[in-house]
Design a protein around this motif. Sequence first.
Motif, PDB file in Angstrom:
ATOM      1  N   HIS A   1       0.827  -1.261   0.167  1.00 54.87           N
ATOM      2  CA  HIS A   1       0.042  -0.109  -0.141  1.00 54.87           C
ATOM      3  C   HIS A   1       0.878   1.425   0.048  1.00 54.87           C
TER       4      HIS A   1
ATOM      5  N   ASP B   1      -9.007  -0.423  -0.907  1.00 51.39           N
ATOM      6  CA  ASP B   1      -8.751   0.458   0.149  1.00 51.39           C
ATOM      7  C   ASP B   1      -9.848   1.451   0.548  1.00 51.39           C
TER       8      ASP B   1
ATOM      9  N   HIS C   1      -8.590   2.176   6.278  1.00 54.70           N
ATOM     10  CA  HIS C   1      -7.685   3.033   7.143  1.00 54.70           C
ATOM     11  C   HIS C   1      -8.629   3.846   7.972  1.00 54.70           C
TER      12      HIS C   1
ATOM     13  N   HIS D   1       1.221   5.417  -2.149  1.00 60.71           N
ATOM     14  CA  HIS D   1       0.526   6.642  -3.041  1.00 60.71           C
ATOM     15  C   HIS D   1       1.595   7.045  -4.095  1.00 60.71           C
TER      16      HIS D   1
ATOM     17  N   ARG E   1      -9.748   2.232  -4.903  1.00 55.80           N
ATOM     18  CA  ARG E   1      -9.977   3.093  -3.806  1.00 55.80           C
ATOM     19  C   ARG E   1     -11.164   3.911  -4.115  1.00 55.80           C
TER      20      ARG E   1
ATOM     21  N   ASP F   1       2.944   3.332   2.540  1.00 59.53           N
ATOM     22  CA  ASP F   1       2.052   4.258   2.589  1.00 59.53           C
ATOM     23  C   ASP F   1       2.260   5.529   2.289  1.00 59.53           C
TER      24      ASP F   1
HETATM   25 ZN   LIG Z   1      -2.686   5.361   2.241  1.00 55.47          ZN
END
Ligand SMILES: [Zn+2]
Length: 467
Positions: free
Chosen positions: A33, A237, A296, A35, A183, A411
């Motif tokens: 995971h 996610d 999250h 970005h 997501r 992350d």
């Molecule tokens: Zn994240």
Amino acid sequence: MMSFLDENFLLQTETAQRLYHEHAKHMPIIDYHCHLSPKDIAEDRKFKNLTEIWLEGDHYKWRAMRTNGVPERFCTGDADDFEKFEKWAQTVPYTVRNPLYHWTHMELKRPFGIEKVLKPETAREIYDACTAMLQTDEFSVRGILKKMNVEIICTTDDPIDSLEHHQKIKADDFGLQVLPTFRADKVLAIEQPEAFLPYLQKLGEAAGVSIDSYQALQDALKKRHDFFHENGCRLSDHGLETIYADEFTEEEIKAIFEKALNKQELTQEEVLKYKSAMLVHLALLDHSRDWTQQFHLGALRNNNTRMMRELGPDTGFDSIGDFDVARPLSKFMDKLDNSDQLAKTILYNLNPSQNELYATMIGNFNDGSTPGKIQFGSAWWFLDQKDGMEKQMNALSNMGLLSRFVGMLTDSRSFLSYPRHEYFRRILCNLIGNDVENGELPASEMEWYGQLVENICYNNAKNYFNF
Ligand SMILES: [Zn+2]
């Protein structure tokens, strides 16, 4: 005295050192995971200087700089790149005991090989040296990822994304898998019609469906889910304050969605019912494809209205929230488990006072189908530091099976964040090493602890996800 950032950094015992150097250190990285920008990887971007790769978009650093009295102009404003870097270098000595101090120096050491402490006196030299390296092929995005021994990356993507960059990366076949993650936060945001309705339009276009009913929305999501699956996606996610698990009927949701399409105002109750229904719908899609769903939970976002107005979200004005978690989480997972449709699930907690709550919640829905099917995810965001990781692993050890943990992820938005895996691995080895040396674990089983460390660093994730 142990010395800062040497090969035995954070490894306080001989056993910890053995576990790290013989078992953890060489394992490849599965960053399931993050970005990172798939476009940057597809284009094999080179950064023009250290500020561009290190400070742009890094709200952790901006937050520390603001706290240190640095004006916004040097964080997100129009100061030039070296001026911004200088302000960061002035701030670094003030970050002592904040994880930024460790991260900063670990990131200079790997990949750049710089072992100097960053402070105003060393700023120019370090900036120039790193900037020069960044011009070479070895320090392109792909060069850095290879250097850091990254094997798999899962980015975070919107269901409307064309995934063209992922497709290009796959076609290039440069020895690293970069997979998308589904997501769908915007599909849940029915309470913001000014963004929600235009988003539905785009979602409809991406799916080739005209979204004029709740059924059409479900069809569009299914098509995008299928498309993501074809492109290697195996994870979803969600970033939420808490899980929404209100009671609803299909008839109610159809009517609520209809109201939203007609720009009628929704009650809070209707909003929560819709979100609850959509979460279940997405969870069922994940289950049908044997994906893993991630949640999250617990961030209180955009606390500063003025800065939200000036800079937008994700700029360093979020904090830990204290939402009601246990009952909705239990209800949500129970609803899915009740019909045997609960997908593999990872729950990330942002409020450390709830660590034990999460560690016990996951045990309610493990069913023997997959080892560690329901995971208490790695310490996240504000907790992604030594104390936070130790607390997460201790709670998981005390109330679950640390041995089945799928381990660390960055992350992060930055290509320089990979030393965070090293940081995690050292902390993990140190915990186990201490137990062995304290006589709390039998020293005769060293071979098993070595295997266990390798599993948490790599094998568990490899076996858990269907990449
Ligand atoms: Zn994240």
